[in-house]
Design an enzyme around this catalytic site. Sequence first.
Site, PDB file in Angstrom:
ATOM      1  N   ALA A  69       0.842  -1.196   0.000  1.00 30.69           N
ATOM      2  CA  ALA A  69       0.000   0.000   0.000  1.00 30.69           C
ATOM      3  C   ALA A  69       0.879   1.249   0.000  1.00 30.69           C
ATOM      4  CB  ALA A  69      -0.903  -0.010   1.226  1.00 30.69           C
ATOM      5  N   ASN A 100     -10.321  -3.461   0.151  1.00 27.95           N
ATOM      6  CA  ASN A 100      -9.602  -4.696   0.502  1.00 27.95           C
ATOM      7  C   ASN A 100     -10.444  -5.936   0.256  1.00 27.95           C
ATOM      8  OD1 ASN A 100      -7.232  -3.500   1.442  1.00 27.95           O
ATOM      9  ND2 ASN A 100      -7.056  -5.082   2.990  1.00 27.95           N
ATOM     10  N   LEU A 125      -0.297  -5.846   1.342  1.00 25.56           N
ATOM     11  CA  LEU A 125      -1.429  -6.370   0.572  1.00 25.56           C
ATOM     12  C   LEU A 125      -0.950  -7.014  -0.738  1.00 25.56           C
ATOM     13  CD1 LEU A 125      -4.456  -6.783   0.255  1.00 25.56           C
ATOM     14  CD2 LEU A 125      -4.661  -4.445  -0.592  1.00 25.56           C
ATOM     15  N   GLU A 157      -4.461  -9.422   6.434  1.00 25.46           N
ATOM     16  CA  GLU A 157      -5.441  -9.025   5.431  1.00 25.46           C
ATOM     17  C   GLU A 157      -5.157  -9.770   4.135  1.00 25.46           C
ATOM     18  OE1 GLU A 157      -3.846  -4.912   3.586  1.00 25.46           O
ATOM     19  OE2 GLU A 157      -4.432  -4.769   5.660  1.00 25.46           O
TER      20      GLU A 157
HETATM   21  C1  LIG Z   1      -4.907  -0.431   2.184  1.00 19.22           C
HETATM   22  C2  LIG Z   1      -4.099  -0.629   3.447  1.00 19.22           C
HETATM   23  C3  LIG Z   1      -3.361  -1.885   3.362  1.00 19.22           C
HETATM   24  C4  LIG Z   1      -2.177  -2.035   3.973  1.00 19.22           C
HETATM   25  C5  LIG Z   1      -1.416  -3.269   3.787  1.00 19.22           C
HETATM   26  C6  LIG Z   1      -0.047  -3.032   3.263  1.00 19.22           C
HETATM   27  O1  LIG Z   1       0.198  -3.117   2.075  1.00 19.22           O
HETATM   28  S1  LIG Z   1       1.125  -2.729   4.409  1.00 19.22           S
HETATM   29  C7  LIG Z   1       2.615  -2.515   3.500  1.00 19.22           C
HETATM   30  C8  LIG Z   1       2.931  -1.095   3.218  1.00 19.22           C
HETATM   31  N1  LIG Z   1       4.259  -0.992   2.652  1.00 19.22           N
HETATM   32  C9  LIG Z   1       5.330  -0.919   3.403  1.00 19.22           C
HETATM   33  O2  LIG Z   1       5.276  -0.943   4.610  1.00 19.22           O
HETATM   34  C10 LIG Z   1       6.675  -0.774   2.675  1.00 19.22           C
HETATM   35  C11 LIG Z   1       7.237   0.619   2.824  1.00 19.22           C
HETATM   36  N2  LIG Z   1       8.555   0.736   2.180  1.00 19.22           N
HETATM   37  C12 LIG Z   1       9.695   0.348   2.792  1.00 19.22           C
HETATM   38  O3  LIG Z   1       9.711  -0.129   3.895  1.00 19.22           O
HETATM   39  C13 LIG Z   1      10.955   0.508   2.001  1.00 19.22           C
HETATM   40  O4  LIG Z   1      10.743   1.447   0.959  1.00 19.22           O
HETATM   41  C14 LIG Z   1      11.443  -0.829   1.380  1.00 19.22           C
HETATM   42  C15 LIG Z   1      10.322  -1.482   0.588  1.00 19.22           C
HETATM   43  C16 LIG Z   1      11.914  -1.766   2.481  1.00 19.22           C
HETATM   44  C17 LIG Z   1      12.617  -0.568   0.397  1.00 19.22           C
HETATM   45  O5  LIG Z   1      13.630   0.159   1.036  1.00 19.22           O
HETATM   46  P1  LIG Z   1      14.844   0.771   0.167  1.00 19.22           P
HETATM   47  O6  LIG Z   1      15.733   1.474   1.115  1.00 19.22           O
HETATM   48  O7  LIG Z   1      15.406  -0.298  -0.678  1.00 19.22           O
HETATM   49  O8  LIG Z   1      14.147   1.815  -0.833  1.00 19.22           O
HETATM   50  P2  LIG Z   1      13.466   3.219  -0.464  1.00 19.22           P
HETATM   51  O9  LIG Z   1      12.828   3.175   0.871  1.00 19.22           O
HETATM   52  O10 LIG Z   1      14.460   4.305  -0.716  1.00 19.22           O
HETATM   53  O11 LIG Z   1      12.295   3.300  -1.554  1.00 19.22           O
HETATM   54  C18 LIG Z   1      12.519   3.738  -2.904  1.00 19.22           C
HETATM   55  C19 LIG Z   1      11.423   4.728  -3.261  1.00 19.22           C
HETATM   56  O12 LIG Z   1      10.160   4.061  -3.231  1.00 19.22           O
HETATM   57  C20 LIG Z   1       9.264   4.733  -2.346  1.00 19.22           C
HETATM   58  N3  LIG Z   1       8.393   3.744  -1.699  1.00 19.22           N
HETATM   59  C21 LIG Z   1       8.737   2.537  -1.259  1.00 19.22           C
HETATM   60  N4  LIG Z   1       7.689   1.920  -0.701  1.00 19.22           N
HETATM   61  C22 LIG Z   1       6.653   2.773  -0.801  1.00 19.22           C
HETATM   62  C23 LIG Z   1       5.289   2.711  -0.383  1.00 19.22           C
HETATM   63  N5  LIG Z   1       4.769   1.642   0.223  1.00 19.22           N
HETATM   64  N6  LIG Z   1       4.514   3.786  -0.641  1.00 19.22           N
HETATM   65  C24 LIG Z   1       4.991   4.869  -1.293  1.00 19.22           C
HETATM   66  N7  LIG Z   1       6.284   4.987  -1.702  1.00 19.22           N
HETATM   67  C25 LIG Z   1       7.093   3.949  -1.454  1.00 19.22           C
HETATM   68  C26 LIG Z   1      10.182   5.411  -1.342  1.00 19.22           C
HETATM   69  O13 LIG Z   1       9.537   6.479  -0.696  1.00 19.22           O
HETATM   70  C27 LIG Z   1      11.320   5.863  -2.238  1.00 19.22           C
HETATM   71  O14 LIG Z   1      10.907   7.010  -2.949  1.00 19.22           O
HETATM   72  P3  LIG Z   1      11.799   8.345  -2.934  1.00 19.22           P
HETATM   73  O15 LIG Z   1      11.005   9.330  -3.715  1.00 19.22           O
HETATM   74  O16 LIG Z   1      13.089   7.921  -3.584  1.00 19.22           O
HETATM   75  O17 LIG Z   1      11.976   8.701  -1.478  1.00 19.22           O
END
Ligand SMILES: CC/C=C/CC(=O)SCCNC(=O)CCNC(=O)[C@H](O)C(C)(C)COP(=O)(O)OP(=O)(O)OC[C@H]1O[C@@H](n2cnc3c(N)ncnc32)[C@H](O)[C@@H]1OP(=O)(O)O
Length: 279
Positions: A69, A100, A125, A157
Amino acid sequence: MPEIRQNEKISHRIEGPFFIIQLINPDNLNALEGEDYIYLGELLELADKNPDVYFTILQSSGRFFSSGADFKGIAKAQEDNGAKYASETSKWLSNFVARNVYVTDVFIKHSKVLVCCLNGPAIGLSAALVALCDIVYSMNDKVYLLYPFANLGLVTEGGTAISLPLKFGANTTYERLMFNKPFNYDIMTKSAFISKNFNMPSSNTEAFNAELLKELKGKVEGLYLPSCLGMKKLLKSNHIGSFNEINSMEVNESLKYWVDGEPLRRFSQLGSKQRKHRL
Ligand SMILES: CC/C=C/CC(=O)SCCNC(=O)CCNC(=O)[C@H](O)C(C)(C)COP(=O)(O)OP(=O)(O)OC[C@H]1O[C@@H](n2cnc3c(N)ncnc32)[C@H](O)[C@@H]1OP(=O)(O)O
């Protein structure tokens, strides 16, 4: 093919018996907003209705399959106040529960064989949807599935309360979910979750997608494809009732967490990089 609106993060095409859906937003690691998950569901419905389609293939791009998400989308939902919703419950029923339950249901009831081309990690998700696929191939051993519900103030979920114990065993599932640890490649191979590792470098997702599709085309040659759908129907009948039940239980349980606000606080920390997942 019936018309469907375009989505800049998700493309689709048909090649023979394959309906191919690709996540094409590698810059934010293929994170998806609520509307994108709905679009994905609508694409699956298109594939379902097409009598020439037998396999629905999920592909991605870049180094992640999908980071789940989109935290920016969740922040937008939080700002979605005004006169539109009578209460927090009403807001999260619309912004969380309905979406969802819909996308999970579409995956659960999908009648075509669902194949996931896992090019990299999947989170939340999106990882739940990977666990609802029938066959998973991996690009290399860097893949993992992370369900960070305990770190985000959420509960299972996308049917994971049943898909994960079924696919990985109950105790492994407890240990990984309770302590927010990924289901890594070793766990995925031990439980035969991954059917084949293509051992290709992470930089080359397009080559992986192309190689895998070529292999699938070879595999289906000479088969009577309605048999595949007939078998899927029978295999699915083992657990379909439990999946339907858990889908409803999961969203209803989650609703109180959203209304209470803990997931929002934690998603916002994730967005501002004050919170990280331990990988
Ligand atoms: C409807 C509700 C349902 C919820 C269920 C879910 O899906 S919960 C899961 C939500 N997602 C997360 O918790 C993941 C969040 N992201 C991270 O923890 C990290 O980005 C990573 C996946 C572990 C990767 O880390 P890494 O250091 O390799 O990369 P970056 O963090 O630098 O990411 C690169 C760019 O991508 C953007 N980004 C990554 N994940 C998301 C996200 N979930 N939403 C929006 N954007 C995301 C990140 O911000 C970076 O962008 P920049 O512009 O370069 O900052």
